[in-house]
Design a protein around this motif. Structure first.
Motif, short mmCIF file in Angstrom:
data_model
loop_
_atom_site.label_atom_id
_atom_site.label_comp_id
_atom_site.label_asym_id
_atom_site.label_seq_id
_atom_site.Cartn_x
_atom_site.Cartn_y
_atom_site.Cartn_z
N LEU A 234 1.00 5.63 -12.89
CA LEU A 234 1.16 5.70 -11.45
C LEU A 234 2.35 6.61 -11.10
CD1 LEU A 234 0.22 4.60 -8.66
CD2 LEU A 234 1.90 2.74 -8.98
N THR A 243 1.31 0.52 -16.02
CA THR A 243 0.44 1.22 -15.07
C THR A 243 -0.51 2.19 -15.76
OG1 THR A 243 1.94 3.09 -14.69
CG2 THR A 243 2.27 1.09 -13.34
N ASN A 314 -10.96 0.50 -9.12
CA ASN A 314 -10.29 -0.73 -9.52
C ASN A 314 -11.27 -1.91 -9.50
OD1 ASN A 314 -7.66 0.44 -9.74
ND2 ASN A 314 -7.48 0.39 -7.51
N LEU A 320 -8.91 4.87 -6.79
CA LEU A 320 -7.67 5.65 -6.82
C LEU A 320 -7.87 7.01 -6.15
CD1 LEU A 320 -6.60 4.91 -10.52
CD2 LEU A 320 -5.86 3.73 -8.43
N PRO A 342 -2.22 5.90 -5.82
CA PRO A 342 -2.86 4.60 -5.60
C PRO A 342 -4.17 4.76 -4.84
CG PRO A 342 -1.10 4.93 -4.02
CD PRO A 342 -1.02 6.09 -4.97
#
Length: 683
Positions: A234, A243, A314, A320, A342
């Motif tokens: 991330l 992450t 996700n 994302l 994100p």
């Protein structure tokens, strides 16, 4: 035929290869072609730009029209290729309208040159040395100057000739000719293969090796080293190993290697439409690793794209937003880390639509593996929709402020953009599921669905028209949308511009619509015409529609003021002038191997559509600062700066600070628009 004409045809037929003609691939080699066509960008000075941009005209820059008038072919030798007679350099379908455009520059980089056509034009069959048609040119708008191009123009119409073969248009008095081209039913099939294969070369994390990659463009798999796509982190929490995600695969988005979910998902939608609108033309022989598996190669490439998009989703259904990659030439040399952004609502909605349309179309292919794959896509689409409804305004803006350095282009949209994405997602989800939940959302937003038809809303129009084709669509809504489209197409710059020949190059979009990525605009405009056929709009004359749409394809293939095929390195198909270099991190400026056809060892890979003329081009602001970079030079390159819209182009790939990406960068968005239009004319 008189004696001089006989000598003309025999001489031209015998020397055609030396002149660089022959749509059938009989031209000179790529290296010699490029060297004789366009000077390397590094050698172009403001005083020499006009000459270097004229695509191998044999007329000296200082020549006037009078100096090129010949008394007969016998006295001056074989005609040479002229920058002033432009044609589709791949060729023409037998039943199509076929018009060579003869141009006389009035404004722009070539304004010092002039050309007035003679009174005797011929269509010469290069295979037999015989004249297939003789006639005169017709003046466009009684000698008016077309503002967008800065040219006066004439047409030589040879539509009546349908016999397959290799041809050239010859101005007998001026002793010049067009590039060679074909008339044949299959002329665009190899072009489509090259255009589709560009996605293979854009694959991230996949080795480009023989026999699938041509020898000049092999490379190891990129972005799979430590800290790269398989272990992406991330962006806002770079030091947190928790992450890490495997986000390998997908396509480089453009000349940069970043992967933007909003755009990537739309490429899948566009390719799915291209397949569904003409499913029988797609072969399993495009020489990609999946070729020969019994599935059309476009579907294999689509599946490659979906494999990456699935990784971006996700567990809660959100998707994302972006994956930022490092850059080097070749791609496998890039060693920097990969970072992702994100989830956001816009990327999730676009993905929902793509997953849904993919599930609908792949399930129809009668393949057990794809049927299972399609079922998974359907679930993913519904999960993405549910998350988006619950989270309607989650925003993420990359490469701004605290996110500077993540990607290049801005993938986020505004409120209106999210509303449009939600609508199109609902259309495709209804197609996949038949659920009234999605149909109700569509019907509630149909009041002005197609009251405006233009290039800027073509993707949404396609979604609406696709809805009208669904058997369970609300019939009154479907009828209303089609009627709206028909009414809008009979107004403004649609049929009126085409029927009134508002553009002598037969690709009218309006001067103001020549912006960054104008070749995508051209492709989409052609598609807005072909939608009349694809979606059975009342009052459609199929032949008229096809000829109108073909004008836009002809433009990309050379019927433009540059006389240039706006696809990279297409000399293997016999074209006279093609894009020799373009902005791309792999085929980078100064590369000894891949920079420019005829200068570097190989030049760039074939089949990439560049952005095209962009009159808003300018060099970087650094160049007008108190301490400009040495790469600025003394003035912004002209062209492309300061030119009529259609001449705002230069065959160069110098990056910052001259920012060639504004003109010559490729982009998958341009590519899918072009592929979809091109596929209409492949049998």
């Amino acid at each position: 035929m008189n004696t001089s004409k006989i000598l003309l045809t025999v001489t031209l037929s015998g020397l055609i290869t030396a002149c660089g003609g022959g749509g059938g691939g009989g031209g000179s080699t790529p290296a010699s072609k490029a060297a004789s066509s366009i000077a390397p960008a590094s050698s172009i000075a403001p005083s020499s730009v006009a000459a270097s941009s004229l695509a191998a005209s044999s007329i000296p820059v200082s020549s006037s029209a009078a100096s090129v008038v010949a008394s007969s072919a016998a006295s001056v030798g074989a005609p040479t290729v002229s920058a002033f007679i432009v044609v589709d350099q791949f060729g023409y379908l037998p039943d199509a309208k076929k018009i060579a455009v003869v141009r006389d520059p009035q404004t722009g980089y070539d304004a010092a040159l002039s050309f007035t056509p003679g009174t005797n034009y011929q269509l010469l069959n290069l295979d037999t040395g015989t004249v297939a048609l003789s006639g005169m040119t017709t003046s466009w708008k009684s000698g008016a100057t077309f503002e967008a191009a800065g040219d006066k123009a004439w047409w030589f119409d040879f539509s009546s000739v349908t016999t397959p073969g290799n041809y050239a248009v010859v101005d007998v008095e001026r002793n010049v000719r067009s590039p060679g081209f074909k008339i044949a039913a299959d002329i665009y099939q190899p072009v489509l293969k090259h255009a589709m294969r560009s996605f293979f070369y854009q694959r991230a994390g996949f080795a480009k090796q023989a026999p699938f990659a041509e020898a000049a463009w092999t490379d190891a798999a990129s972005h799979i080293g430590a800290g790269q796509d398989k272990n992406a982190r991330l962006f806002t929490d770079k030091n947190n190993a928790a992450t890490e995600r495997d986000l390998s695969g997908g396509w480089y988005d453009a000349g940069d290697y970043n992967k933007y979910t909003n755009w990537h998902a739309y490429y899948l939608v566009a390719l799915l439409h291209a397949y569904a609108e003409n499913p029988t033309i797609w072969g399993d022989d495009y020489n990609i690793p999946e070729s020969g598996n019994g599935i059309p190669d476009i579907i294999d490439e689509i599946k490659w794209g979906f494999d990456w998009l699935k990784k971006m989703q996700n567990e809660d259904g959100s998707v994302l937003s972006i994956l930022g990659l490092s850059h080097a030439s070749p791609p496998s040399a890039a060693t920097g880390p990969s970072y992702y952004g994100p989830a956001n609502t816009s990327a999730t909605l676009t993905s929902a639509g793509a997953f849904a349309l993919g599930s609908k179309i792949l399930a129809q292919l009668d393949n057990a593996d794809l049927t299972s794959y399609a079922a998974d896509l359907k679930t993913r689409a519904e999960n993405a929709w549910a998350w988006s409804v619950a989270n309607p305004s989650v925003i993420f803006r990359n490469n701004e402020g605290a996110t500077s350095g993540l990607g290049a282009g801005q993938q986020e949209v505004d409120d209106a953009g999210r509303a449009t994405k939600k609508l199109t997602a609902a259309i495709y989800l209804f197609a996949a599921t038949g659920s009234s939940i999605y149909r109700d959302h569509v019907d509630a937003n149909a009041t002005n669905a197609a009251t405006w038809v233009d290039v800027w809303n073509e993707p949404e129009l396609t979604a609406w028209l696709y809805y009208t084709s669904l058997p369970d669509a609300t019939s009154t809504i479907a009828t209303s949308v089609k009627n709206q489209y028909q009414t809008a197409f009979n107004a403004n710059h649609n049929w009126p511009a085409a029927r009134n020949a508002e553009d002598p190059y037969r690709a009218f979009i309006g001067t103001s619509n020549f912006t960054w990525g104008s070749n995508r605009t051209i492709s989409r405009k052609g598609q807005t015409f072909y939608n009349l056929i694809d979606y059975s709009i009342n009052g459609t004359d199929a032949a008229e529609v096809r000829n109108a749409a073909l004008g836009y394809l002809n433009y990309i293939h050379g019927v433009n003021p540059q006389g240039m095929v706006y696809l990279s390195n297409m000399y293997s198909l016999g074209v006279h002038s093609s894009v020799n270099e373009f902005y791309h991190s792999w085929f980078t400026n100064g590369s000894a191997l891949w920079d420019r056809v005829g200068t570097s060892t190989y030049g760039p890979a074939p089949g990439f559509l560049v952005g095209g003329p962009n009159p808003s081009y300018d060099w970087d602001g650094n160049c007008t600062s108190g301490s400009p970079n040495a790469g600025c030079g003394t003035a912004a390159p002209n062209p492309p700066k300061g030119q009529p819209a259609m001449k705002a182009y230069l065959d160069f790939n110098t990056s910052w600070p001259l920012n060639s990406w504004q003109i010559t960068e490729n982009h998958n968005d341009y590519q899918v628009a072009y592929i979809r239009l091109l596929s209409k004319f492949v049998d």
